[in-house]
Write a protein that holds these residues in place. Sequence first.
Motif, PDB file in Angstrom:
ATOM      1  N   ASP A 153       0.808  -1.219   0.000  1.00 37.61           N
ATOM      2  CA  ASP A 153       0.000   0.000   0.000  1.00 37.61           C
ATOM      3  C   ASP A 153       0.847   1.276   0.000  1.00 37.61           C
ATOM      4  O   ASP A 153       0.305   2.382  -0.056  1.00 37.61           O
ATOM      5  N   VAL A 154       2.168   1.148   0.071  1.00 33.36           N
ATOM      6  CA  VAL A 154       3.035   2.324  -0.031  1.00 33.36           C
ATOM      7  C   VAL A 154       3.038   2.803  -1.480  1.00 33.36           C
ATOM      8  O   VAL A 154       3.397   2.061  -2.392  1.00 33.36           O
ATOM      9  N   ASN A 155       2.626   4.038  -1.675  1.00 32.18           N
ATOM     10  CA  ASN A 155       2.581   4.566  -3.038  1.00 32.18           C
ATOM     11  C   ASN A 155       3.407   5.836  -3.212  1.00 32.18           C
ATOM     12  O   ASN A 155       3.321   6.527  -4.223  1.00 32.18           O
ATOM     13  N   GLY A 156       4.239   6.139  -2.202  1.00 32.69           N
ATOM     14  CA  GLY A 156       5.112   7.298  -2.297  1.00 32.69           C
ATOM     15  C   GLY A 156       6.417   7.069  -1.561  1.00 32.69           C
ATOM     16  O   GLY A 156       6.431   6.478  -0.481  1.00 32.69           O
ATOM     17  N   LEU A 157       7.516   7.525  -2.139  1.00 26.60           N
ATOM     18  CA  LEU A 157       8.832   7.440  -1.511  1.00 26.60           C
ATOM     19  C   LEU A 157       9.481   8.814  -1.551  1.00 26.60           C
ATOM     20  O   LEU A 157       9.477   9.484  -2.593  1.00 26.60           O
ATOM     21  N   TYR A 158      10.037   9.243  -0.430  1.00 23.72           N
ATOM     22  CA  TYR A 158      10.766  10.506  -0.360  1.00 23.72           C
ATOM     23  C   TYR A 158      12.224  10.208  -0.047  1.00 23.72           C
ATOM     24  O   TYR A 158      12.547   9.653   0.999  1.00 23.72           O
ATOM     25  N   GLY A 159      13.116  10.559  -0.973  1.00 21.73           N
ATOM     26  CA  GLY A 159      14.550  10.356  -0.783  1.00 21.73           C
ATOM     27  C   GLY A 159      15.212  11.661  -0.406  1.00 21.73           C
ATOM     28  O   GLY A 159      15.232  12.613  -1.201  1.00 21.73           O
ATOM     29  N   VAL A 160      15.776  11.734   0.790  1.00 20.46           N
ATOM     30  CA  VAL A 160      16.241  13.009   1.357  1.00 20.46           C
ATOM     31  C   VAL A 160      17.650  13.395   0.922  1.00 20.46           C
ATOM     32  O   VAL A 160      17.940  14.574   0.732  1.00 20.46           O
ATOM     33  N   TYR A 161      18.545  12.431   0.765  1.00 17.34           N
ATOM     34  CA  TYR A 161      19.922  12.761   0.387  1.00 17.34           C
ATOM     35  C   TYR A 161      20.111  12.598  -1.122  1.00 17.34           C
ATOM     36  O   TYR A 161      19.325  11.932  -1.793  1.00 17.34           O
ATOM     37  N   SER A 162      21.181  13.173  -1.636  1.00 16.01           N
ATOM     38  CA  SER A 162      21.331  13.315  -3.088  1.00 16.01           C
ATOM     39  C   SER A 162      21.304  11.995  -3.858  1.00 16.01           C
ATOM     40  O   SER A 162      20.769  11.916  -4.958  1.00 16.01           O
ATOM     41  N   THR A 216      11.668   0.777 -10.269  1.00 17.82           N
ATOM     42  CA  THR A 216      11.736   0.194 -11.613  1.00 17.82           C
ATOM     43  C   THR A 216      11.842  -1.329 -11.535  1.00 17.82           C
ATOM     44  O   THR A 216      11.142  -2.054 -12.261  1.00 17.82           O
ATOM     45  N   SER A 217      12.712  -1.824 -10.641  1.00 17.79           N
ATOM     46  CA  SER A 217      12.891  -3.275 -10.495  1.00 17.79           C
ATOM     47  C   SER A 217      11.609  -3.951 -10.026  1.00 17.79           C
ATOM     48  O   SER A 217      11.317  -5.093 -10.408  1.00 17.79           O
ATOM     49  N   ALA A 218      10.847  -3.239  -9.200  1.00 18.26           N
ATOM     50  CA  ALA A 218       9.594  -3.802  -8.674  1.00 18.26           C
ATOM     51  C   ALA A 218       8.450  -3.694  -9.676  1.00 18.26           C
ATOM     52  O   ALA A 218       7.355  -4.205  -9.422  1.00 18.26           O
ATOM     53  N   GLY A 219       8.695  -3.052 -10.809  1.00 16.23           N
ATOM     54  CA  GLY A 219       7.651  -2.893 -11.812  1.00 16.23           C
ATOM     55  C   GLY A 219       6.538  -1.970 -11.350  1.00 16.23           C
ATOM     56  O   GLY A 219       5.379  -2.125 -11.765  1.00 16.23           O
ATOM     57  N   LYS A 220       6.883  -0.971 -10.525  1.00 19.60           N
ATOM     58  CA  LYS A 220       5.858  -0.090  -9.964  1.00 19.60           C
ATOM     59  C   LYS A 220       5.989   1.355 -10.445  1.00 19.60           C
ATOM     60  O   LYS A 220       5.467   2.272  -9.810  1.00 19.60           O
ATOM     61  N   THR A 221       6.672   1.538 -11.568  1.00 22.08           N
ATOM     62  CA  THR A 221       6.754   2.878 -12.140  1.00 22.08           C
ATOM     63  C   THR A 221       5.355   3.367 -12.486  1.00 22.08           C
ATOM     64  O   THR A 221       4.599   2.682 -13.164  1.00 22.08           O
ATOM     65  N   GLY A 222       5.008   4.522 -12.012  1.00 19.20           N
ATOM     66  CA  GLY A 222       3.677   5.060 -12.273  1.00 19.20           C
ATOM     67  C   GLY A 222       2.717   4.842 -11.125  1.00 19.20           C
ATOM     68  O   GLY A 222       1.801   5.637 -10.920  1.00 19.20           O
ATOM     69  N   SER A 223       2.920   3.760 -10.358  1.00 17.33           N
ATOM     70  CA  SER A 223       2.045   3.501  -9.215  1.00 17.33           C
ATOM     71  C   SER A 223       2.692   3.924  -7.901  1.00 17.33           C
ATOM     72  O   SER A 223       1.994   4.198  -6.924  1.00 17.33           O
ATOM     73  N   VAL A 224       4.015   3.970  -7.870  1.00 17.20           N
ATOM     74  CA  VAL A 224       4.740   4.478  -6.707  1.00 17.20           C
ATOM     75  C   VAL A 224       5.456   5.755  -7.143  1.00 17.20           C
ATOM     76  O   VAL A 224       6.294   5.737  -8.046  1.00 17.20           O
ATOM     77  N   HIS A 225       5.108   6.858  -6.511  1.00 13.77           N
ATOM     78  CA  HIS A 225       5.641   8.159  -6.896  1.00 13.77           C
ATOM     79  C   HIS A 225       6.840   8.532  -6.018  1.00 13.77           C
ATOM     80  O   HIS A 225       6.808   8.340  -4.803  1.00 13.77           O
ATOM     81  N   ILE A 226       7.861   9.071  -6.656  1.00  9.66           N
ATOM     82  CA  ILE A 226       9.086   9.442  -5.944  1.00  9.66           C
ATOM     83  C   ILE A 226       9.264  10.951  -5.981  1.00  9.66           C
ATOM     84  O   ILE A 226       9.176  11.584  -7.036  1.00  9.66           O
TER      85      ILE A 226
END
Length: 373
Positions: free
Chosen positions: A255-264, A275-285
């Motif tokens: 059910d996680v549909n968003g990821l926030y990456g804080v460092y560069s 991409t590896s999980a095949g969730k491009t478009g369903s999980v937003h970064i």
Amino acid sequence: MIAATAVLISLAAAGCSKNSGGSSSQAGAGSASPSAAPVALSGSVTFNQTSLAKLDAELKSALAGKDLSKVDIAMVVNVAADYWKAGQVGFLKGCSDLGIAKSKCTYFAPPNGKLTEQNSELETLRSQGVTGYSISAIDPTSAAGTIHTDVQKGIGVLAIDSPLPGTDAASLYLGTPNYTAGFQAGTAMKQVLGGKGKVAILVGSLTASNATQRIAGFEAALKGTQITVAQKVNDNLQASTATSDAETILANNPDVNGLYGVYSYDGPALAQAVTSAGKTGSVHIVSDDSDAQTLKFIQSGVISGTVVQMPYQQGYTGAYLLAAEKVLGKAKTMAIVKPYLEKDGSTLSSGVGLVTKSDLSAYQSLESQLGIG
């Protein structure tokens, strides 16, 4: 710096809204309501260059005719990442514009982002007679004693990238107002998720000031929505760890549909996991900073948007400040700087921007003008 400022002004005239990083209310403008549908992001690639160019000119004028031969300065960052290459370019350009020999301007990035590497370099700099250094401290708490000793010996210490509260370098911070940057990221996440969902935060440190302030701003932007933060994970400044952590999160939390990456490096690391999980478009970064790989993932649509800083200016103006403190003294230098500070009285903002696919070419044009490609 004149060319860079001109580019930024022309971009603003073309329709990019100004974001100096000084107001979280501005960062929240146009926020989606909890029930709103996801929207395409539109970014801003203007920073605080005009103001900092004026400050640089004032400092250079104050230094005119003064003997800079004893100035020996350094820029010490927290990890060897693409993000800091712009800082290195800016630092060396600042030294060059001031007429300081390249041999008296040292740039150091810990190869593995280790505290021992950073401490070892500081010891080397002291033995070589450094007169001042800017630093993005890996561990601000452990750095407090070292900074106190250096300041007592007359070595200037300038906090960049992450503030150093509670230390002898707390009076001046050159960099992004990190709470505002986090708020900008949270606002972007709120928009792409339409105000609903579950997100995970991945970061290189859960104790560094820049990280804690960004996360606080991010969470503040999500208040009043139906978005919850499921996890906050420390990847210890390792991109490979960030990728494996993200893969685990996605596998165990469908059910996680968003990821926030804080460092560069987190943006590309999370993009690889999605991409590896095949969730491009369903999980937003939503990420921070503008590594080359991050911008490629922006172009391909895997990363929705990235909050960008101006590390070039942290290097460039940082060189001016360190030279001025050595030659003019701290009191006179701070008197020149004071009118340019944020309301907190200690932050000299290098600005905040947001790069999305729609304004990627404008941002890349700016990088080319600064010689950062």
